[in-house]
Write a protein that holds these residues in place. Sequence first.
Motif, mmCIF file in Angstrom:
data_model
loop_
_atom_site.group_PDB
_atom_site.id
_atom_site.type_symbol
_atom_site.label_atom_id
_atom_site.label_comp_id
_atom_site.label_asym_id
_atom_site.label_seq_id
_atom_site.Cartn_x
_atom_site.Cartn_y
_atom_site.Cartn_z
ATOM 1 N N ARG A 69 -10.185 -33.300 -53.341
ATOM 2 C CA ARG A 69 -10.405 -32.458 -52.174
ATOM 3 C C ARG A 69 -10.030 -31.030 -52.543
ATOM 4 O O ARG A 69 -8.971 -30.801 -53.116
ATOM 5 C CB ARG A 69 -9.538 -32.945 -51.002
ATOM 6 C CG ARG A 69 -9.721 -32.083 -49.782
ATOM 7 C CD ARG A 69 -8.815 -32.429 -48.628
ATOM 8 N NE ARG A 69 -8.907 -31.347 -47.670
ATOM 9 C CZ ARG A 69 -9.122 -31.481 -46.363
ATOM 10 N NH1 ARG A 69 -9.203 -32.677 -45.840
ATOM 11 N NH2 ARG A 69 -9.245 -30.418 -45.578
ATOM 12 N N MET A 70 -10.915 -30.084 -52.238
ATOM 13 C CA MET A 70 -10.643 -28.671 -52.536
ATOM 14 C C MET A 70 -10.695 -27.876 -51.233
ATOM 15 O O MET A 70 -11.699 -27.920 -50.524
ATOM 16 C CB MET A 70 -11.715 -28.096 -53.475
ATOM 17 C CG MET A 70 -11.918 -28.878 -54.749
ATOM 18 S SD MET A 70 -13.183 -28.078 -55.820
ATOM 19 C CE MET A 70 -13.683 -29.520 -56.797
ATOM 20 N N ASP A 71 -9.620 -27.158 -50.938
ATOM 21 C CA ASP A 71 -9.577 -26.241 -49.797
ATOM 22 C C ASP A 71 -9.601 -24.814 -50.308
ATOM 23 O O ASP A 71 -8.730 -24.439 -51.095
ATOM 24 C CB ASP A 71 -8.308 -26.468 -48.965
ATOM 25 C CG ASP A 71 -8.361 -27.777 -48.200
ATOM 26 O OD1 ASP A 71 -8.077 -28.829 -48.805
ATOM 27 O OD2 ASP A 71 -8.702 -27.746 -47.015
ATOM 28 N N VAL A 72 -10.563 -24.057 -49.838
ATOM 29 C CA VAL A 72 -10.733 -22.679 -50.305
ATOM 30 C C VAL A 72 -10.000 -21.735 -49.364
ATOM 31 O O VAL A 72 -10.124 -21.851 -48.148
ATOM 32 C CB VAL A 72 -12.230 -22.299 -50.311
ATOM 33 C CG1 VAL A 72 -12.423 -20.953 -51.021
ATOM 34 C CG2 VAL A 72 -13.085 -23.391 -50.934
ATOM 35 N N SER A 73 -9.209 -20.800 -49.921
ATOM 36 C CA SER A 73 -8.687 -19.747 -49.034
ATOM 37 C C SER A 73 -8.860 -18.381 -49.663
ATOM 38 O O SER A 73 -7.979 -17.896 -50.365
ATOM 39 C CB SER A 73 -7.237 -19.991 -48.617
ATOM 40 O OG SER A 73 -6.455 -20.300 -49.719
ATOM 41 N N LEU A 74 -9.995 -17.794 -49.396
ATOM 42 C CA LEU A 74 -10.264 -16.435 -49.857
ATOM 43 C C LEU A 74 -9.596 -15.460 -48.898
ATOM 44 O O LEU A 74 -9.698 -15.627 -47.676
ATOM 45 C CB LEU A 74 -11.776 -16.187 -49.897
ATOM 46 C CG LEU A 74 -12.512 -16.957 -50.995
ATOM 47 C CD1 LEU A 74 -14.020 -16.821 -50.819
ATOM 48 C CD2 LEU A 74 -12.101 -16.420 -52.366
ATOM 49 N N PRO A 75 -8.907 -14.433 -49.416
ATOM 50 C CA PRO A 75 -8.274 -13.464 -48.515
ATOM 51 C C PRO A 75 -9.344 -12.784 -47.648
ATOM 52 O O PRO A 75 -10.377 -12.360 -48.181
ATOM 53 C CB PRO A 75 -7.632 -12.443 -49.466
ATOM 54 C CG PRO A 75 -7.674 -13.033 -50.827
ATOM 55 C CD PRO A 75 -8.695 -14.115 -50.837
ATOM 56 N N PRO A 76 -9.124 -12.687 -46.327
ATOM 57 C CA PRO A 76 -10.136 -12.077 -45.446
ATOM 58 C C PRO A 76 -10.502 -10.656 -45.857
ATOM 59 O O PRO A 76 -11.616 -10.217 -45.601
ATOM 60 C CB PRO A 76 -9.467 -12.096 -44.065
ATOM 61 C CG PRO A 76 -8.406 -13.137 -44.140
ATOM 62 C CD PRO A 76 -7.960 -13.167 -45.571
ATOM 63 N N ASP A 77 -9.573 -9.951 -46.530
ATOM 64 C CA ASP A 77 -9.874 -8.560 -46.889
ATOM 65 C C ASP A 77 -10.423 -8.437 -48.306
ATOM 66 O O ASP A 77 -10.449 -7.337 -48.867
ATOM 67 C CB ASP A 77 -8.627 -7.689 -46.722
ATOM 68 C CG ASP A 77 -7.466 -8.188 -47.580
ATOM 69 O OD1 ASP A 77 -7.598 -9.262 -48.207
ATOM 70 O OD2 ASP A 77 -6.425 -7.511 -47.616
ATOM 71 N N LEU A 78 -10.871 -9.530 -48.887
ATOM 72 C CA LEU A 78 -11.445 -9.466 -50.237
ATOM 73 C C LEU A 78 -12.706 -8.600 -50.197
ATOM 74 O O LEU A 78 -13.511 -8.697 -49.260
ATOM 75 C CB LEU A 78 -11.801 -10.887 -50.700
ATOM 76 C CG LEU A 78 -12.140 -11.071 -52.184
ATOM 77 C CD1 LEU A 78 -10.942 -10.780 -53.068
ATOM 78 C CD2 LEU A 78 -12.631 -12.497 -52.440
ATOM 79 N N ASP A 79 -12.888 -7.786 -51.215
ATOM 80 C CA ASP A 79 -14.076 -6.944 -51.305
ATOM 81 C C ASP A 79 -15.327 -7.829 -51.225
ATOM 82 O O ASP A 79 -15.443 -8.818 -51.972
ATOM 83 C CB ASP A 79 -14.043 -6.181 -52.636
ATOM 84 C CG ASP A 79 -15.268 -5.309 -52.807
ATOM 85 O OD1 ASP A 79 -15.236 -4.158 -52.342
ATOM 86 O OD2 ASP A 79 -16.268 -5.806 -53.381
ATOM 87 N N PRO A 80 -16.270 -7.481 -50.309
ATOM 88 C CA PRO A 80 -17.436 -8.353 -50.103
ATOM 89 C C PRO A 80 -18.253 -8.602 -51.371
ATOM 90 O O PRO A 80 -18.762 -9.707 -51.570
ATOM 91 C CB PRO A 80 -18.264 -7.594 -49.057
ATOM 92 C CG PRO A 80 -17.293 -6.714 -48.350
ATOM 93 C CD PRO A 80 -16.254 -6.345 -49.372
ATOM 94 N N GLU A 81 -18.324 -7.609 -52.258
ATOM 95 C CA GLU A 81 -19.092 -7.831 -53.493
ATOM 96 C C GLU A 81 -18.367 -8.798 -54.422
ATOM 97 O O GLU A 81 -18.990 -9.670 -55.027
ATOM 98 C CB GLU A 81 -19.311 -6.497 -54.220
ATOM 99 C CG GLU A 81 -20.514 -5.748 -53.665
ATOM 100 C CD GLU A 81 -20.845 -4.541 -54.535
ATOM 101 O OE1 GLU A 81 -20.874 -4.691 -55.783
ATOM 102 O OE2 GLU A 81 -21.046 -3.445 -53.958
ATOM 103 N N VAL A 82 -17.063 -8.605 -54.531
ATOM 104 C CA VAL A 82 -16.264 -9.520 -55.355
ATOM 105 C C VAL A 82 -16.429 -10.943 -54.813
ATOM 106 O O VAL A 82 -16.633 -11.901 -55.563
ATOM 107 C CB VAL A 82 -14.775 -9.106 -55.334
ATOM 108 C CG1 VAL A 82 -13.906 -10.155 -56.020
ATOM 109 C CG2 VAL A 82 -14.590 -7.741 -55.993
#
Lengths: 92, 92, 92, 92, 92, 92, 92, 92, 92, 92
Positions: free
Chosen positions: D6-19
Amino acid sequence: MLFQVRMDVSLPPDLDPEVRADLVAREKARALELQEEGVWPQLWRIVGEYANFSIFDVPSNHTLHDLLSSLPLFPYLRIQVTPLAHHPSKLD
Amino acid sequence: MLFQVRMDVSLPPDLDPEVRADLVAREKARALELQEEGVWPQLWRIVGEYANFSIFDVPSNHTLHDLLSSLPLFPYLRIQVTPLAHHPSKLD
Amino acid sequence: MLFQVRMDVSLPPDLDPEVRADLVAREKARALELQEEGVWPQLWRIVGEYANFSIFDVPSNHTLHDLLSSLPLFPYLRIQVTPLAHHPSKLD
Amino acid sequence: MLFQVRMDVSLPPDLDPEVRADLVAREKARALELQEEGVWPQLWRIVGEYANFSIFDVPSNHTLHDLLSSLPLFPYLRIQVTPLAHHPSKLD
Amino acid sequence: MLFQVRMDVSLPPDLDPEVRADLVAREKARALELQEEGVWPQLWRIVGEYANFSIFDVPSNHTLHDLLSSLPLFPYLRIQVTPLAHHPSKLD
Amino acid sequence: MLFQVRMDVSLPPDLDPEVRADLVAREKARALELQEEGVWPQLWRIVGEYANFSIFDVPSNHTLHDLLSSLPLFPYLRIQVTPLAHHPSKLD
Amino acid sequence: MLFQVRMDVSLPPDLDPEVRADLVAREKARALELQEEGVWPQLWRIVGEYANFSIFDVPSNHTLHDLLSSLPLFPYLRIQVTPLAHHPSKLD
Amino acid sequence: MLFQVRMDVSLPPDLDPEVRADLVAREKARALELQEEGVWPQLWRIVGEYANFSIFDVPSNHTLHDLLSSLPLFPYLRIQVTPLAHHPSKLD
Amino acid sequence: MLFQVRMDVSLPPDLDPEVRADLVAREKARALELQEEGVWPQLWRIVGEYANFSIFDVPSNHTLHDLLSSLPLFPYLRIQVTPLAHHPSKLD
Amino acid sequence: MLFQVRMDVSLPPDLDPEVRADLVAREKARALELQEEGVWPQLWRIVGEYANFSIFDVPSNHTLHDLLSSLPLFPYLRIQVTPLAHHPSKLD
């Protein structure tokens, strides 16, 4: 087909107030839209929390995921989904 | 006034089958009675569990406790109560 | 429609061995039956535990609850159900 | 040899949209590659969550770790691995 | 292939002392047997608990489950299995 | 005297890549040093996680704390320590 | 070498009163003995619980396990052990 | 000195009804006695649970433990104690 | 009156080193001061963690809160307080 | 109608001191206002924590949510609400 859904919102306290207001307004518009379509028949605030408790009525798991991930607040939500079935003691 | 209530039933596996059947029948009768009175408007089975997910509509905390503790299965239930309020995005 | 289902079995250590053997045999027969019907396409043992990890493929939540509660071991199972949807990175 | 992952993704909400877009695109490409190689036979979205539920089929623990840590999203994943074995009630 | 395994024993306090002694003796014999075969290279007592902390070295998940479920105490064990891999900072 | 130690690393995703590379290199050097000294006899990667599972062999609690807090990654580690003792079923 | 130890007692409510009284008396005698030996320097009741909070001072992990498992109540105890070290702000 | 105390009661379902009635009656008598003495100023039922939520006002930790362990239901209670202090925003 | 107190420190990794050094120095000074006053008789490091395990000896709950919240690190501490009482098996 | 409410405050350590002071002052003013109105009859500090333990006395769930979400610190609070009822052993 019914699902109980709990959504906990966690907006960063330092979010730009305009961005926040826009997000919340678009969330409300989308919530009203889904309620009008009949797929989100129940929606309550959980007392003391920035969270809601909802019932969704959808034809499939896949549709439910599409609806939930279409919410503008989706990146800020922790969502728990519980499938529901008819209860044998339910009054018809 | 609305409350979300989750009830998990744990009957001992070695319970006398007649006692069990009687308990379950009386529980069903009481559940129907409370639904007819309008205080238990929603009742679903949680898929895969001997548990239900309910909405109660009662005038006070005290009434809710009286109703829940009047259930014949009460000694075998783990009950979690969550107070609900109107949600600002609810379609009227 | 797919659901991930985890079942943990807890048979009382002092269960009568004949009752136990009968329960386990009927569970196996029912499991084979449901697999043959195509509703239980995947079934694995979780290493080191008296537990399984399964995929069910059913037309509705209600059918899933009916199937799970038809298992002879149902009173001894702790069941967790997770609804699944198509993944956008799934190879077709 | 099978593992449930099982993989849970947590990308920071303020991550640069292109990145973010680049990361997600590279993740998808790597996921397709591993599926084509046959080591990632099952992949589903968990309804309502930015998470997946997968089955990996690999020759060893070590290979599994190499594959998982090669995912572009690895630094943003919480991963839980459960070893699976043949189930005695599995229909052959 | 290495796995970290933790086993917590919970024998009922009212177990017949002879049954208990027999179980424990057979467990010890089986544990020695598996150590001699080389599949259970490490075994320690966790201080203050009726529990052990072990390393198993086996060719597959399936073998590991067979070994663990062959233990005479298996019905009284809670077992947690963690797959291990080579660590890049390990001294060769 | 043996201790089981689990270390979970959480480096901030936005850490400067050079700082990160330097930290990881110094961590590896220190880990090799401690292994050469014989106080860190076992070290494995936990599959799918940025975590390790280790055995330390030290003369005292105090020495163990000194060693662990000397690790360059210490401020980014969550560490759990479990004291181990000889097991009565251990093959000599 | 110091360890913080918490012990939670759970005697079955239906334990024979004489057996219980004997167990508790022997536990007290053993506790006094270990305190006189200097290995159990601190012992308090946790308010409202049938539990104690203790400090043990022992030469090794192995000795600690031997002492704890020599307690007459050991089969009824849940024990948690935390190794302690000198604190840099401790007044000498 | 004030303490918040939560007590969860778990009487075995198969307890002899007379024993149970006697226990409950003696518990009530003792609770009234302690309230009359002024040490148990607040006592409420938690809705839907066989549990109470209380405030105790006692001169010391030791007195609190003596009072709680004098309750006839003590062997069947899980008790959690939280020390309270004056709040700077409290209206005098 | 005795209380067991556990404090877990979590200083942000990106805290300015001077601010950090100043905080830690002032914390140490305050800790020494409180020990000299006799209200903080025991203080240990928990092995492997940036945490301490302490005993406080204070006349009231209110005093304890005043002391704890006077610590310079207080905004960075997670504190758990457990009231202690005399144990009937304590050697006098 | 009574509710037990626990509020845990988590202000970011890097919050601007003026913003913080203003928030805390407005929180105190609002708390005093609600106490004067009689809806917040009890308020205590939880020892060692930036948290309070309160009793609210309100006519409905909806009013309680309105009051709690009117608190200036609301975005920084984790709030748990427990409905209370009359206890049968309460001294009148």
